[in-house]
Design an enzyme around this catalytic site. Structure first.
Site, mmCIF file in Angstrom:
data_model
loop_
_atom_site.group_PDB
_atom_site.id
_atom_site.type_symbol
_atom_site.label_atom_id
_atom_site.label_comp_id
_atom_site.label_asym_id
_atom_site.label_seq_id
_atom_site.Cartn_x
_atom_site.Cartn_y
_atom_site.Cartn_z
ATOM 1 N N ALA A 23 -7.265 -40.885 -11.518
ATOM 2 C CA ALA A 23 -5.806 -40.718 -10.692
ATOM 3 C C ALA A 23 -6.136 -39.491 -9.880
ATOM 4 O O ALA A 23 -5.621 -39.529 -8.763
ATOM 5 C CB ALA A 23 -4.632 -40.748 -11.306
ATOM 6 N N THR A 24 -6.902 -38.699 -10.399
ATOM 7 C CA THR A 24 -7.060 -37.326 -9.333
ATOM 8 C C THR A 24 -7.879 -37.754 -8.286
ATOM 9 O O THR A 24 -7.391 -37.115 -7.221
ATOM 10 C CB THR A 24 -7.763 -36.350 -10.439
ATOM 11 O OG1 THR A 24 -6.750 -35.714 -11.598
ATOM 12 C CG2 THR A 24 -8.110 -34.826 -9.573
ATOM 13 N N ASN A 84 5.319 -37.262 -15.643
ATOM 14 C CA ASN A 84 4.344 -37.219 -16.619
ATOM 15 C C ASN A 84 4.971 -36.115 -17.900
ATOM 16 O O ASN A 84 4.546 -36.354 -19.107
ATOM 17 C CB ASN A 84 3.078 -36.694 -16.245
ATOM 18 C CG ASN A 84 3.102 -35.511 -15.456
ATOM 19 O OD1 ASN A 84 3.600 -35.175 -14.522
ATOM 20 N ND2 ASN A 84 2.266 -34.368 -16.012
ATOM 21 N N GLN A 125 1.450 -42.535 -14.793
ATOM 22 C CA GLN A 125 2.226 -43.061 -15.916
ATOM 23 C C GLN A 125 2.952 -44.123 -15.913
ATOM 24 O O GLN A 125 3.862 -44.610 -16.586
ATOM 25 C CB GLN A 125 2.999 -41.651 -16.132
ATOM 26 C CG GLN A 125 2.390 -40.275 -16.269
ATOM 27 C CD GLN A 125 1.983 -40.294 -17.921
ATOM 28 O OE1 GLN A 125 2.084 -41.001 -18.519
ATOM 29 N NE2 GLN A 125 1.046 -39.278 -18.118
ATOM 30 N N SER A 171 -4.770 -44.409 -13.396
ATOM 31 C CA SER A 171 -5.943 -43.994 -14.012
ATOM 32 C C SER A 171 -6.070 -44.770 -15.432
ATOM 33 O O SER A 171 -5.146 -45.052 -16.115
ATOM 34 C CB SER A 171 -5.594 -42.477 -14.609
ATOM 35 O OG SER A 171 -6.628 -42.004 -14.948
ATOM 36 N N HIS A 187 -7.491 -44.332 -18.473
ATOM 37 C CA HIS A 187 -6.971 -43.702 -19.833
ATOM 38 C C HIS A 187 -5.712 -43.539 -20.219
ATOM 39 O O HIS A 187 -5.331 -43.167 -21.149
ATOM 40 C CB HIS A 187 -7.728 -42.479 -20.148
ATOM 41 C CG HIS A 187 -7.183 -41.016 -19.398
ATOM 42 N ND1 HIS A 187 -6.571 -40.410 -19.930
ATOM 43 C CD2 HIS A 187 -7.183 -40.809 -17.903
ATOM 44 C CE1 HIS A 187 -6.024 -39.455 -19.165
ATOM 45 N NE2 HIS A 187 -6.547 -39.683 -17.870
ATOM 46 N N THR A 230 -22.487 -45.629 -7.104
ATOM 47 C CA THR A 230 -22.758 -46.791 -8.090
ATOM 48 C C THR A 230 -21.675 -47.207 -9.302
ATOM 49 O O THR A 230 -21.282 -46.375 -9.619
ATOM 50 C CB THR A 230 -23.940 -46.617 -8.910
ATOM 51 O OG1 THR A 230 -25.164 -46.338 -8.272
ATOM 52 C CG2 THR A 230 -24.384 -47.766 -9.756
ATOM 53 N N CYS A 278 -3.015 -31.040 -18.373
ATOM 54 C CA CYS A 278 -3.633 -30.110 -17.353
ATOM 55 C C CYS A 278 -3.394 -28.733 -17.391
ATOM 56 O O CYS A 278 -4.176 -27.717 -16.522
ATOM 57 C CB CYS A 278 -3.822 -30.656 -15.848
ATOM 58 S SG CYS A 278 -2.123 -30.590 -15.114
#
Length: 378
Positions: free
Chosen positions: A74-75, A152, A180, A200, A202, A238, A321
């Site tokens: 997401a970043t 978040n 989220q 994202s 994860h 890739t 973060c």
């Protein structure tokens, strides 16, 4: 003793089914090849797996698979969307909020140095941004609104569909940080009128280092990574077949289990809140929140001491973060908490593998710690 994991908003463990699917894409005997290798069967198989995953994610978001751009998370997606739009303009006005993730706030600060104007909306006490706030901030040169779907730290849900209607009326693009959101709310980019959505893997039981950006058909952005023209020229590099396969399956599973998980986690959340509200000086931060995130303040307790006392729980005092800093959460301060109370706030975030026993034990552990710390300072 293994701590009880209640920090799912920071990251989720990879689901075993996802891990199995990923492992099958790593070795010579599996689907390991470069999806861009179009001169042999190995490459064709890898490309087919990538496109299948693209279809799975597109179905989860209710969009066309050609509107999915793979990224590292997401970043990167936030950077690609916001910078990618602004690169098409020499100057302009951006609207965001003061409680966005740093992956949005730092990008906006960077663009301010390049001459763009940024309005940082202050959230309501609920932790949400209203349509009226966005409307009042609009200017003739507004080119982009960037707001998160779900906060978040608080779990508060923004009225994205209504904000999107406003943006469409004003001919302003809307970027949504949805890190989220997927698997917690019904994300439908077509229904909601979203132009760009960052996600994202994860955050919903897929692998770290994998994400995507939804780019609505017809919307243009400048690439931020060059070298090969992958992803229709929007993001070169890739493609990691195993990561993509994992993200696709994780998205499919998360959306399929949404209603069931929402009901289960809502019940666990109520158990947590009811149990901890037996203590005095307890306040729930945020309103209109997702089922898996609960942010709670404990008055008359030193925040650092409280976290250190909860050695049997894996919880946080805010965004992962920012966990290395001792500064109080800027999100909690923005909704009106003072430094002391913001320090003494804990984010409990539950997930697929959280049990009722885990929550009951968490209530006991927190209650014991808070009572002991208050007795020491009485």
């Amino acid at each position: 003793m293994t701590p009880i994991y209640l920090d799912y908003a920071a990251t989720t463990p990879v689901d075993p089914h996802v891990a199995e699917a990923m492992a099958a894409c790593l070795t010579l005997e599996g689907n390991f090849a470069n999806p861009a290798s179009r001169s042999h069967r190995y490459g064709w198989m890898a490309e087919e797996a990538v496109e299948n995953a693209r279809g799975q994610l597109a179905k989860a978001l209710h969009c066309d698979s050609r509107e999915i751009v793979w990224t590292s998370g997401a970043t990167e997606s936030n950077n690609l969307a916001i910078k990618g739009v602004c690169d098409l303009h020499e100057s302009g006005h951006i609207i965001t909020s003061a409680i966005e993730h740093k992956a949005v706030l730092d990008v906006c600060a960077h663009l301010e140095q390049k001459g763009f104007r940024v309005t940082y909306l202050q959230p309501q006490a609920s932790g949400c941004i209203s349509v009226e706030q966005v409307a009042n901030a609009m200017a003739d040169d507004t080119i982009l609104v960037s707001l998160m779907y779900v906060n978040n730290e608080l779990g508060s849900i923004n009225p994205i569909a209504d904000i999107a209607k406003l943006c469409q009326q004003k001919d302003v693009l809307l970027h949504v940080d949805g890190a989220q959101a997927l698997g917690k709310v019904d994300v439908n980019v077509e229904r909601d009128g979203i132009d760009f959505l960052s996600i994202s893997s994860h955050k919903f039981y897929g692998p770290k280092g994998m994400g995507a950006l939804f780019v609505k058909r017809g919307r243009k952005i400048n690439a931020q990574i060059h070298g090969g023209g992958h992803e229709r020229g929007m993001r070169s590099g890739t493609l990691a077949t195993h990561q993509i396969v994992g993200m696709g399956l994780a998205a499919e599973m998360a959306t399929a289990q949404l209603s069931q998980e929402e009901a289960r986690l809502s019940a666990l959340k109520q158990t947590l809140i009811t149990g901890l509200q037996a203590l005095e000086g307890v306040a729930i931060n945020g309103d209109n929140t997702v089922a898996n995130i609960t942010n709670i303040s404990f008055a008359d307790v030193d925040g650092e001491s409280l976290l250190l006392s909860l050695h049997d729980l894996a919880v946080s005092s805010g965004s992962a973060c920012n966990s290395a800093t001792m500064a109080p959460s800027y999100v909690l301060k923005a909704i009106g908490l003072d430094d002391e109370l913001a320090h003494a706030s804990i984010r409990f975030s539950m997930g697929r593998f959280t049990t009722e026993h885990d929550i009951n034990q968490a209530v006991v552990s927190v209650t014991t710690a808070v009572q002991r710390l208050r007795a020491m300072t009485a």
